[in-house]
Design an enzyme around this catalytic site. Structure first.
Site, PDB file in Angstrom:
ATOM      1  N   ASP A 157      42.027 -11.491  21.580  1.00 17.13           N
ATOM      2  CA  ASP A 157      41.044 -10.805  22.430  1.00 17.13           C
ATOM      3  C   ASP A 157      41.631  -9.570  23.102  1.00 17.13           C
ATOM      4  O   ASP A 157      41.244  -9.201  24.213  1.00 17.13           O
ATOM      5  CB  ASP A 157      40.470 -11.763  23.503  1.00 17.13           C
ATOM      6  CG  ASP A 157      39.837 -12.988  22.887  1.00 17.13           C
ATOM      7  OD1 ASP A 157      39.219 -12.854  21.816  1.00 17.13           O
ATOM      8  OD2 ASP A 157      39.973 -14.084  23.466  1.00 17.13           O
ATOM      9  N   HIS A 184      35.206 -10.746  17.426  1.00 19.60           N
ATOM     10  CA  HIS A 184      35.578  -9.354  17.603  1.00 19.60           C
ATOM     11  C   HIS A 184      34.340  -8.573  18.039  1.00 19.60           C
ATOM     12  O   HIS A 184      33.368  -8.478  17.296  1.00 19.60           O
ATOM     13  CB  HIS A 184      36.139  -8.774  16.293  1.00 19.60           C
ATOM     14  CG  HIS A 184      37.412  -9.447  15.852  1.00 19.60           C
ATOM     15  ND1 HIS A 184      37.940  -9.314  14.596  1.00 19.60           N
ATOM     16  CD2 HIS A 184      38.264 -10.256  16.518  1.00 19.60           C
ATOM     17  CE1 HIS A 184      39.064 -10.018  14.507  1.00 19.60           C
ATOM     18  NE2 HIS A 184      39.273 -10.607  15.666  1.00 19.60           N
TER      19      HIS A 184
HETATM   20  P1  GDP Z   1      39.407  -9.021  19.705  1.00 15.49           P
HETATM   21  O1  GDP Z   1      39.216 -10.463  19.458  1.00 15.49           O
HETATM   22  O2  GDP Z   1      40.843  -8.615  19.815  1.00 15.49           O
HETATM   23  O3  GDP Z   1      38.656  -8.147  18.745  1.00 15.49           O
HETATM   24  O4  GDP Z   1      38.798  -8.714  21.143  1.00 15.49           O
HETATM   25  P2  GDP Z   1      37.390  -9.235  21.741  1.00 15.49           P
HETATM   26  O5  GDP Z   1      36.329  -8.385  21.161  1.00 15.49           O
HETATM   27  O6  GDP Z   1      37.269 -10.693  21.622  1.00 15.49           O
HETATM   28  O7  GDP Z   1      37.599  -8.947  23.275  1.00 15.49           O
HETATM   29  C1  GDP Z   1      37.807  -7.666  23.775  1.00 15.49           C
HETATM   30  C2  GDP Z   1      36.666  -7.344  24.731  1.00 15.49           C
HETATM   31  O8  GDP Z   1      36.992  -6.195  25.491  1.00 15.49           O
HETATM   32  C3  GDP Z   1      35.367  -6.989  24.056  1.00 15.49           C
HETATM   33  O9  GDP Z   1      34.302  -7.441  24.845  1.00 15.49           O
HETATM   34  C4  GDP Z   1      35.391  -5.465  23.981  1.00 15.49           C
HETATM   35  O10 GDP Z   1      34.096  -4.890  23.950  1.00 15.49           O
HETATM   36  C5  GDP Z   1      36.089  -5.141  25.258  1.00 15.49           C
HETATM   37  N1  GDP Z   1      36.928  -3.959  25.241  1.00 15.49           N
HETATM   38  C6  GDP Z   1      37.732  -3.500  24.247  1.00 15.49           C
HETATM   39  N2  GDP Z   1      38.456  -2.455  24.681  1.00 15.49           N
HETATM   40  C7  GDP Z   1      38.104  -2.255  25.980  1.00 15.49           C
HETATM   41  C8  GDP Z   1      38.525  -1.352  26.992  1.00 15.49           C
HETATM   42  O11 GDP Z   1      39.378  -0.521  26.798  1.00 15.49           O
HETATM   43  N3  GDP Z   1      37.944  -1.487  28.215  1.00 15.49           N
HETATM   44  C9  GDP Z   1      36.985  -2.409  28.479  1.00 15.49           C
HETATM   45  N4  GDP Z   1      36.489  -2.458  29.711  1.00 15.49           N
HETATM   46  N5  GDP Z   1      36.580  -3.293  27.554  1.00 15.49           N
HETATM   47  C10 GDP Z   1      37.134  -3.212  26.327  1.00 15.49           C
HETATM   48 MG    MG Z   2      38.225 -12.025  20.259  1.00 11.92          MG
END
Ligand code: GDP
Ligand code: MG
Length: 422
Positions: free
Chosen positions: A13, A41
């Site tokens: 995440d 994701h």
């Molecule tokens: P993954 O599993 O690594 O793809 O990550 P996730 O999608 O599960 O969790 C990352 C969360 O952070 C998601 O809700 C994204 O929309 C959000 N996100 C990603 N980058 C940023 C950022 O730079 N700032 C903020 N505020 N949210 C972000």
């Molecule tokens: Mg995730």
């Protein structure tokens, strides 16, 4: 152009999907190389908000080839739902190939996991209960089913399912749960196989062609190093290897072709599920960061545990990944705190260490914490490094130095353009 891996350096995440979506706009192929539908994701762009579980994060770019790699375990029902949902909501998706060598998550895998979960004697490791561990277990025990085998004639499929069903029934008998059978399994699979059939194939010729033509290929991992079956917090790990080294196996791309590894680093720590979490925060501070960062599991909706940035864990995570550069994500969230804590080392039984220990050391580890000044102003509109407050630039420098890998990208929001190229 050789392949680039986009991988998590922490507990998952970290915002991998968001970065793959950004880079996929320029990429010719995105290959998901491990894990299952337990991933989540989140991608937010002009087309809307999407959460991908099994689909590669390049599915929103129509010119991109998306591959569900051999290292993935595919739940046919969940994949059909995800694919149909996406096809209903966007006019054109990327092209999809599901590797015929990926393994199938069978319905009894989930049922075994549920039955094990109800048994008081088994370990609760905070699983999503989607049968992922069982699918990999069956694969290793040579009683699994490869996706390409779904297309076999019924007699062959029957022969191939029989040992899997027998293996499953050993568990059900031991756990006093209802037994399964081949007929029901075949009937269950039929409608999903029909929908997935056009996408099942061998992705290697297309990938080899792209690599030979110097096209841009991204390989995408799920979760992060600390959930890696070998290098993570065993047994609080996932059942596959989210490290870039495994991308070669899981995607079928030779190791020397993966020349760049973008390690995604969250500016603080978050963790879903059980297990030791050395820098964990509780109370109002944790709640505040959780709310501002919207830290709720994308796959399950579970509130994520929150902690300060852990340099020991992240350095281990980035070095095992072989990160050639880092992308620091969610930096904007830290605008909500005045002072930022960071963990620079662990103390275990009175001894200082910078190496990430195995479980029995980790449960005793005390974080060596340091306070860094926050910036306390919003940074979501910043697009240039020089426009970040000095404290934020210092914070990035602290991450670079403590992890030992340069930062190439800083994400200041979930939208595609909320990115700073360093
Ligand atoms: P993954 O599993 O690594 O793809 O990550 P996730 O999608 O599960 O969790 C990352 C969360 O952070 C998601 O809700 C994204 O929309 C959000 N996100 C990603 N980058 C940023 C950022 O730079 N700032 C903020 N505020 N949210 C972000
Ligand atoms: Mg995730």
């Amino acid at each position: 152009m050789p392949a680039t891996a986009i991988v998590g350096t922490q507990w998952g995440d970290e915002g991998k999907g968001r970065m793959v979506d950004l880079l996929a706009a320029e990429a010719d192929a995105v290959v998901r190389f491990q894990g299952g539908a337990n991933a989540g994701h989140t991608i937010i762009n002009d087309l809307g908000k999407f959460v991908f579980h099994l689909l590669p994060s390049g599915m929103l770019s129509p010119h991109t080839l998306n591959v569900i790699g051999t290292g993935v375990v595919v739940d046919p029902e969940r994949l059909v739902n995800e694919l149909t949902g996406l096809q209903d909501s966007v006019s054109e998706t990327g092209k999809l190939i599901i590797s015929d060598r990926a393994h199938v998550v069978l319905p009894f895998h989930r049922q075994i996991e549920e039955a094990l979960d109800q048994s008081p004697k088994t370990l609760n490791y905070g699983s999503t209960k989607r049968g992922i561990a069982q699918a990999y277990q069956f694969k290793a025990a040579k009683v699994g089913l490869q996706v390409g085998e779904l297309l076999a004639d019924e007699a062959t499929l029957r022969d191939r399912l029989a040992p899997a069903v027998e293996f499953a029934n050993i568990f059900f008998r031991g756990l006093d749960a209802p037994e399964t059978n081949v007929d029901d399994t075949i009937e269950y699979l039929k409608p999903f196989t029909a929908k997935l059939q056009p996408y099942i194939g061998n992705p290697l010729p297309a990938l080899r062609e792209l690599i030979a033509a110097d096209k841009q290929v991204l390989v995408e991992g799920q979760l992060g190093t600390l959930r890696d079956l070998d290098w993570g917090i065993y047994p609080y790990t996932t059942s596959s290897n989210p490290v870039a080294g495994f991308a070669s196996v899981g995607a079928g791309i030779p190791p020397m072709e993966i020349t760049k590894v973008l390690g995604i680093v969250k500016a603080y720590s978050s963790c879903v599920g059980e297990g030791p979490f050395v820098t964990e925060l509780f109370g109002d501070l944790a709640d505040k960061i959780r709310e501002v960062g919207k830290e709720y599991g994308a796959a399950t909706g579970r509130p994520r545990r929150i902690g300060w940035f852990d340099a020991v864990a992240t350095r281990h995570g980035a070095l095992i990944q072989g990160a050639t550069s880092l992308c620091v994500t969610l930096l904007d969230v830290l605008s909500c705190v005045d002072t930022i804590g960071v963990c620079t080392g662990y103390e275990i039984d009175g001894e200082a260490t910078g190496e990430f220990p195995v479980y029995n050391g980790l449960v005793k580890a005390q974080p060596v914490l340091k306070e860094l000044p926050g910036w306390s102003v919003p940074i979501t509109e910043v697009r240039k490094l020089g426009d970040l407050p000095k404290q934020a630039r210092d914070y990035i420098e602290f991450i670079e130095e403590s992890v030992g890998v340069p930062v190439s990208h800083i994400s200041v929001g979930p939208e595609r353009d909320q990115i700073i190229y360093v």
